[in-house]
Design an enzyme around this catalytic site. Structure first.
Site, PDB file in Angstrom:
ATOM      1  CG  LEU A  33      14.528  31.780 -19.039  1.00 18.52           C
ATOM      2  CD1 LEU A  33      14.675  31.995 -20.478  1.00 18.52           C
ATOM      3  CD2 LEU A  33      16.053  31.135 -18.628  1.00 18.52           C
ATOM      4  CG  HIS A  37      18.347  33.988 -17.838  1.00 20.62           C
ATOM      5  ND1 HIS A  37      17.736  33.516 -16.707  1.00 20.62           N
ATOM      6  CD2 HIS A  37      19.574  33.084 -17.997  1.00 20.62           C
ATOM      7  CE1 HIS A  37      18.408  32.994 -15.936  1.00 20.62           C
ATOM      8  NE2 HIS A  37      19.545  32.445 -16.211  1.00 20.62           N
ATOM      9  CD  GLN A  61      24.933  24.102 -11.378  1.00 19.36           C
ATOM     10  OE1 GLN A  61      24.936  23.674 -12.531  1.00 19.36           O
ATOM     11  NE2 GLN A  61      24.807  25.326 -11.235  1.00 19.36           N
ATOM     12  CE  LYS A 151      24.703  36.662  -9.357  1.00 19.64           C
ATOM     13  NZ  LYS A 151      23.544  35.526  -9.411  1.00 19.64           N
ATOM     14  NE  ARG A 189      20.199  29.674  -5.458  1.00 19.35           N
ATOM     15  CZ  ARG A 189      21.370  28.611  -6.956  1.00 19.35           C
ATOM     16  NH1 ARG A 189      22.084  29.319  -7.273  1.00 19.35           N
ATOM     17  NH2 ARG A 189      21.195  27.729  -6.333  1.00 19.35           N
TER      18      ARG A 189
HETATM   19  O1  PAF Z   1      24.671  29.278 -14.497  1.00 18.97           O
HETATM   20  C1  PAF Z   1      23.532  28.912 -14.462  1.00 18.97           C
HETATM   21  O2  PAF Z   1      22.240  28.363 -14.934  1.00 18.97           O
HETATM   22  C2  PAF Z   1      24.519  26.896 -14.152  1.00 18.97           C
HETATM   23  O3  PAF Z   1      25.307  26.495 -13.276  1.00 18.97           O
HETATM   24  C3  PAF Z   1      24.140  26.026 -15.468  1.00 18.97           C
HETATM   25  C4  PAF Z   1      26.240  27.001 -16.917  1.00 18.97           C
HETATM   26  C5  PAF Z   1      23.837  26.354 -16.845  1.00 18.97           C
HETATM   27  C6  PAF Z   1      24.647  24.838 -15.048  1.00 18.97           C
HETATM   28  O4  PAF Z   1      23.810  24.159 -14.945  1.00 18.97           O
END
Ligand code: PAF
Length: 281
Positions: A33, A37, A61, A151, A189
Site C-alpha cells: 500500500l 491506497h 489477473q 489511476k 510497480r
Molecule cells: O487495482 C488493484 O489493485 C486490483 O486490480 C484489484 C482491483 C484489487 C483487483 O485485484
C-alpha cells in the site's frame, strides 16, 4: 483492526454491521500500500461507518510472463498503515480460499468490449481476472460502496460496467490519482524502477499534460497522440499506447465530444507504467 483470512469468518462480522444499520465501504487492493491506497481508505472513512480493506495478490489477473511472483508482498507494513487510517477490518484471504477448486475451473466474469482495448489488448485476460476477483469480493463483503483509484481508469470503467450489468447493489466511487511531487502517479510497480529510471518516469505525466494542452488548443487527436508518443520515446520510455478516448466509456471520440480522457502506458526498465488525464473541453 481485525484481520480475517477466511470467508466464513468474514460473513458474520459484516452481517452484524449490516443488521445494526451500519453503512459499509470496501477498498479492494493487492497490498504494497502507498498513499494512493491510503487515500481510498480515508475517502471510505468519510462515506461509511465501517471500512473493509482486502489484500489479495490475484493470480487470475496476471499473464504468464508478468510479475506475479515478484509482486511486492508487504502485509506487516500494510497492516500498520491500515490501522493508522482507522480501517475496521482487513480481509486477507489465501489463494485456496479465493480459488478453492483451482484457477483453471473458476467461473469467470467477462466484460466484453471495454476489456479488450488499451491495457486489455496488451494484457490478454487481465480484465477477466480483475472482474472475476472483484465480483467475488463484492459477494463476500457485500459492501454498500467500493472505492477504486482513477489511476487505473480502464479498470474503474470495467468494474462500473460489470456492477451495472450484473445488477450488483454496490455504488462504485472513483478517487482521483495521488501523485508524487514530480507528478508520477503512485503505483506499487514504481518500486521496480532504478534510481535513474525514476528520474525519467515523470515524463509520462508531462506527456499527458502536454497532450491535454494540445486538445484544449484545438489540435487533432492523432496529432496530440503522436506528440505524446514521441515525447515518451525522447525520454527513453517505450510506449505501449497513447490514446484519446471518450471518458464515459473509452469509445473513440466523435467530433465535438467534450469530456475526454488521454490514456497512456509505457515500459521503463522492468516497470510498465500507466497513467491518464481527463480533459473537459
Ligand atoms: O487495482 C488493484 O489493485 C486490483 O486490480 C484489484 C482491483 C484489487 C483487483 O485485484
Amino acid at each position: 483492526m481485525e484481520t480475517l483470512h477466511r470467508i466464513d469468518a468474514l460473513r458474520p462480522r459484516v452481517a452484524a454491521w449490516r443488521r445494526a444499520g451500519e453503512r459499509i465501504a470496501f477498498v479492494p487492493t493487492m497490498g504494497n500500500l502507498h498513499q494512493g491506497h491510503l487515500e481510498l481508505v480515508r475517502q471510505a472513512r468519510g462515506r461509511a461507518r465501517r471500512v473493509v480493506v482486502s489484500i489479495f495478490v490475484n493470480p487470475l489477473q496476471f499473464g504468464p510472463n508478468e510479475d506475479l511472483s515478484d509482486y511486492p508482498r508487504t502485509l506487516e507494513v500494510d497492516h500498520q498503515g491500515l490501522e493508522r487510517e482507522g480501517t475496521d477490518l482487513l480481509f486477507a484471504p489465501g489463494g485456496d480460499e479465493m480459488y478453492p477448486r483451482g484457477q483453471a475451473v473458476q467461473t469467470r466474469v467477462e466484460v466484453p468490449g471495454i476489456s479488450d482495448i488499451l491495457c486489455g489488448a496488451s494484457r490478454s485476460g487481465h480484465f477477466v481476472g480483475v472482474a472475476t476477483v472483484v465480483c467475488k469480493l463484492f459477494n463476500m463483503v457485500q459492501p454498500d460502496l467500493a472505492l477504486f483509484g482513477e489511476k487505473d481508469f480502464q479498470q474503474l470503467l470495467v468494474i462500473r460496467r460489470m456492477t451495472a450489468d450484473l445488477c450488483l447493489p454496490v455504488e462504485i466511487v472513483g478517487v482521483p490519482t495521488v501523485r508524487e511531487s514530480d507528478g508520477l502517479a503512485m503505483s506499487s510497480r514504481n518500486g521496480y524502477l532504478s534510481a535513474e529510471e525514476r528520474t525519467r518516469a515523470p515524463s509520462l505525466y508531462r506527456a499527458l499534460q502536454a497532450a491535454a494542452q494540445g486538445l484544449r488548443q484545438g489540435a487533432a487527436l492523432a496529432q496530440v497522440e503522436g506528440q505524446a508518443w514521441a515525447e515518451l520515446e525522447r525520454s527513453g520510455l517505450r510506449p505501449d499506447y497513447v490514446s484519446v478516448r471518450r471518458a464515459l466509456d473509452l469509445a473513440t471520440p466523435s467530433p465535438g465530444e467534450r469530456i475526454l480522457v488521454i490514456l497512456a502506458a509505457a515500459y521503463l526498465g522492468r516497470a510498465r507504467l500507466i497513467d491518464n488525464l481527463q480533459v473537459g473541453l
